[in-house]
Design a protein around this motif. Sequence first.
Motif, mmCIF file in Angstrom:
data_model
loop_
_atom_site.group_PDB
_atom_site.id
_atom_site.type_symbol
_atom_site.label_atom_id
_atom_site.label_comp_id
_atom_site.label_asym_id
_atom_site.label_seq_id
_atom_site.Cartn_x
_atom_site.Cartn_y
_atom_site.Cartn_z
ATOM 1 N N CYS A 113 37.376 21.809 33.339
ATOM 2 C CA CYS A 113 38.279 22.943 33.588
ATOM 3 C C CYS A 113 39.290 22.620 34.681
ATOM 4 C CB CYS A 113 37.473 24.184 33.976
ATOM 5 S SG CYS A 113 36.613 24.947 32.585
ATOM 6 N N HIS A 114 38.878 21.881 35.700
ATOM 7 C CA HIS A 114 39.817 21.511 36.760
ATOM 8 C C HIS A 114 40.934 20.632 36.206
ATOM 9 C CE1 HIS A 114 37.564 23.508 39.776
ATOM 10 N NE2 HIS A 114 36.572 22.630 39.856
ATOM 11 N N LEU A 115 40.588 19.696 35.330
ATOM 12 C CA LEU A 115 41.617 18.850 34.715
ATOM 13 C C LEU A 115 42.553 19.679 33.839
ATOM 14 C CD1 LEU A 115 39.618 15.644 33.726
ATOM 15 C CD2 LEU A 115 41.423 15.821 35.445
ATOM 16 N N TYR A 116 41.971 20.549 33.017
ATOM 17 C CA TYR A 116 42.791 21.404 32.159
ATOM 18 C C TYR A 116 43.720 22.285 33.001
ATOM 19 C CZ TYR A 116 40.319 20.462 27.731
ATOM 20 O OH TYR A 116 39.824 19.883 26.591
ATOM 21 N N HIS A 117 43.190 22.796 34.106
ATOM 22 C CA HIS A 117 43.976 23.683 34.963
ATOM 23 C C HIS A 117 45.204 22.961 35.514
ATOM 24 C CE1 HIS A 117 45.055 25.844 38.697
ATOM 25 N NE2 HIS A 117 44.694 26.914 38.019
ATOM 26 N N ASP A 118 45.001 21.712 35.965
ATOM 27 C CA ASP A 118 46.127 20.936 36.496
ATOM 28 C C ASP A 118 47.153 20.650 35.402
ATOM 29 O OD1 ASP A 118 44.883 20.936 38.943
ATOM 30 O OD2 ASP A 118 44.014 18.928 38.717
ATOM 31 N N LEU A 119 46.689 20.318 34.216
ATOM 32 C CA LEU A 119 47.602 20.060 33.109
ATOM 33 C C LEU A 119 48.400 21.300 32.733
ATOM 34 C CD1 LEU A 119 45.234 17.879 30.911
ATOM 35 C CD2 LEU A 119 47.380 17.100 31.942
ATOM 36 N N LEU A 137 35.813 26.929 29.806
ATOM 37 C CA LEU A 137 35.772 28.081 30.709
ATOM 38 C C LEU A 137 34.560 28.953 30.406
ATOM 39 C CD1 LEU A 137 39.539 29.119 30.777
ATOM 40 C CD2 LEU A 137 38.183 28.403 32.761
ATOM 41 N N TYR A 138 34.296 29.168 29.125
ATOM 42 C CA TYR A 138 33.138 29.980 28.739
ATOM 43 C C TYR A 138 31.841 29.332 29.202
ATOM 44 C CZ TYR A 138 29.326 31.597 25.797
ATOM 45 O OH TYR A 138 28.095 32.042 25.361
ATOM 46 N N ARG A 139 31.670 28.041 28.930
ATOM 47 C CA ARG A 139 30.400 27.369 29.260
ATOM 48 C C ARG A 139 30.207 27.255 30.776
ATOM 49 N NH1 ARG A 139 32.213 23.980 24.478
ATOM 50 N NH2 ARG A 139 30.941 24.756 22.754
ATOM 51 N N ARG A 161 37.803 34.893 37.918
ATOM 52 C CA ARG A 161 39.022 34.074 37.802
ATOM 53 C C ARG A 161 39.052 33.335 36.468
ATOM 54 N NH1 ARG A 161 38.020 33.392 43.308
ATOM 55 N NH2 ARG A 161 36.840 31.463 42.990
ATOM 56 N N ASN A 162 37.893 32.852 36.032
ATOM 57 C CA ASN A 162 37.840 32.154 34.745
ATOM 58 C C ASN A 162 38.226 33.070 33.592
ATOM 59 O OD1 ASN A 162 37.019 29.925 36.146
ATOM 60 N ND2 ASN A 162 34.908 29.924 35.396
ATOM 61 N N LEU A 163 37.760 34.315 33.652
ATOM 62 C CA LEU A 163 38.152 35.284 32.623
ATOM 63 C C LEU A 163 39.659 35.516 32.642
ATOM 64 C CD1 LEU A 163 35.482 38.147 32.637
ATOM 65 C CD2 LEU A 163 35.998 36.561 30.787
ATOM 66 N N ILE A 184 30.729 37.566 28.274
ATOM 67 C CA ILE A 184 30.783 37.297 29.709
ATOM 68 C C ILE A 184 31.305 38.525 30.451
ATOM 69 C CG2 ILE A 184 31.941 35.938 31.486
ATOM 70 C CD1 ILE A 184 29.811 34.341 30.095
ATOM 71 N N ALA A 185 32.352 39.133 29.921
ATOM 72 C CA ALA A 185 32.931 40.318 30.562
ATOM 73 C C ALA A 185 31.918 41.453 30.614
ATOM 74 C CB ALA A 185 34.184 40.751 29.804
ATOM 75 N N TRP A 186 31.198 41.656 29.508
ATOM 76 C CA TRP A 186 30.182 42.716 29.493
ATOM 77 C C TRP A 186 29.079 42.421 30.508
ATOM 78 C CZ3 TRP A 186 24.948 42.414 28.452
ATOM 79 C CH2 TRP A 186 24.279 43.643 28.405
ATOM 80 N N GLN A 187 28.686 41.166 30.606
ATOM 81 C CA GLN A 187 27.644 40.784 31.556
ATOM 82 C C GLN A 187 28.086 41.089 32.993
ATOM 83 O OE1 GLN A 187 26.350 36.752 31.032
ATOM 84 N NE2 GLN A 187 24.837 36.832 32.669
ATOM 85 N N LEU A 188 29.333 40.793 33.319
ATOM 86 C CA LEU A 188 29.849 41.106 34.657
ATOM 87 C C LEU A 188 29.921 42.615 34.882
ATOM 88 C CD1 LEU A 188 32.701 38.455 34.944
ATOM 89 C CD2 LEU A 188 30.704 38.616 36.430
ATOM 90 N N ALA A 189 30.391 43.331 33.866
ATOM 91 C CA ALA A 189 30.524 44.786 33.996
ATOM 92 C C ALA A 189 29.173 45.464 34.146
ATOM 93 C CB ALA A 189 31.268 45.350 32.784
ATOM 94 N N SER A 190 28.159 44.944 33.458
ATOM 95 C CA SER A 190 26.828 45.550 33.541
ATOM 96 C C SER A 190 26.235 45.415 34.938
ATOM 97 C CB SER A 190 25.884 44.915 32.509
ATOM 98 O OG SER A 190 25.654 43.546 32.799
ATOM 99 N N ARG A 191 26.777 44.484 35.729
ATOM 100 C CA ARG A 191 26.362 44.320 37.130
ATOM 101 C C ARG A 191 27.381 44.931 38.091
ATOM 102 N NH1 ARG A 191 24.554 37.879 37.073
ATOM 103 N NH2 ARG A 191 22.967 38.045 35.434
ATOM 104 N N ASN A 192 28.307 45.706 37.534
ATOM 105 C CA ASN A 192 29.349 46.384 38.326
ATOM 106 C C ASN A 192 30.284 45.404 39.026
ATOM 107 O OD1 ASN A 192 28.336 49.055 37.735
ATOM 108 N ND2 ASN A 192 26.709 48.667 39.216
ATOM 109 N N HIS A 193 30.572 44.276 38.363
ATOM 110 C CA HIS A 193 31.467 43.285 38.939
ATOM 111 C C HIS A 193 32.797 43.190 38.191
ATOM 112 C CE1 HIS A 193 28.322 42.090 41.579
ATOM 113 N NE2 HIS A 193 27.586 41.491 40.661
#
Length: 445
Positions: A113-119, A137-139, A161-163, A184-193
């Motif tokens: 992901c860091h390489l992809y981000h720079d590209l 990003l998902y993994r 940030r990844n989302l 992933i989004a649901w998992q974060l939301a279920s923890r109020n994040h």
Amino acid sequence: MSDTKEIFRLRKAGEVDQAYTLAKEAMAASETDDWDVRALSWCLVDLLKRAAGQNDRARLSTFAGELEALPLPDGDDILENQRRFALSLAEEGRHEVLSARNHSKAGRHEQACHLYHDLLAKHALYPADHAGYGWDLYRWTKDILSASDTPAPAAIGQARRNLNIYMKLSVDRPSPLHSCMLKIAWQLASRNHLDLPVFVGFWGLENFLSDDYDRFTTTDGKTLPTLAEKVVQRAAKDAAAAGNASAIATLMPHLEAMMLRYPDNVWFRQNLVKFLSSLGRQDEAREHAILFAREKSQEFWAWELLGDLQADPELRLACYCKGLLCPSEEDFVGRLRLKLSRELSTHGYPAEARGEIETALTHRAKSGYRVPRDAEELMAAPWYKETTAAPPSKKFYIRFASRAEEILFEELDWINACVGESFTIEGEKRKPRRRLYIADKPMAR
């Protein structure tokens, strides 16, 4: 054809140079076919990837020229895609894409992901590369959230940030990747994040796959809700709690569609009541809440919901008392106790009001929860400091609860009937029933 088989065998064994030599000899023969072209093309694809990994510009240029000169056999989509990718590696900086892919294959998703981000920042990432970036990003995010039951704030921040990065990529929607990122989004939301109503507004609830609507039954017979159910249910709950009118308007048609698809999911109906109330459609909200309470008369939250919609303070008090008469665990009724306390304090029952607050706070302290703001406001009132608490009492609740039950049937027509004898059904001896004789019109002669 025998030479072709040997070429593919050598490639599979990692002997790409020997395979390339045989492929060149086969193409130099007087008679060649599409399999000879395929064999050499695949060798050149492998050699381009290797040269890109070594950043060998001279070999990249040589092998790219050879590959471009080969006529591609018709209908070979896999080779066409790999050929296109291999040729792209000959461009300046493209070896970094191959490095990102190698990191991904080795399970080093963060590094990929860091390489992809720079590209991406250098505008050197092709649209065809976005899906690979998205999967990494998902993994990576999945690894972050599964590392601990209580991820640190820094980990939560990286997941968010990844989302955000993913939502800016050019990927197919709907697609398996798009649905995975929603998990992933649901998992974060279920923890109020995460603010799920805002996220699904960008994700697009029209992008569910057909599989996202399929329930799963475990080996022990338990049926698990679908991704679509969990996401719409949570988004609706959060939108209603925040009073987000824009999100409510967006979610309303999806909520109504889910109610039709899953009529057994009572939480959709509960959220519909809250939506209608937030939109100012109080009469409709009360009608649905009454129907809800008739079906769920032994659930405290059905009475709490109905109480919240009552304009008459005495009816609110009655509904909250009825709710606390229902069987429930203390973990879930703390908010209801505080609502009842507020009503009791204005109805001249300060001792009982303080008792409800202390009961709720004692349990929260044992469970390690902080003091709610509603409780702090009630405790700051003069009546609280001047009162000795009376512990909660079912006998006290019963004094008011009957008025709540009347709400359920006040709009129904009266029927003339007589109460008859009691009886039991075979196999249900512990559940006595009673006959009810209803007056009917005389039969026409």
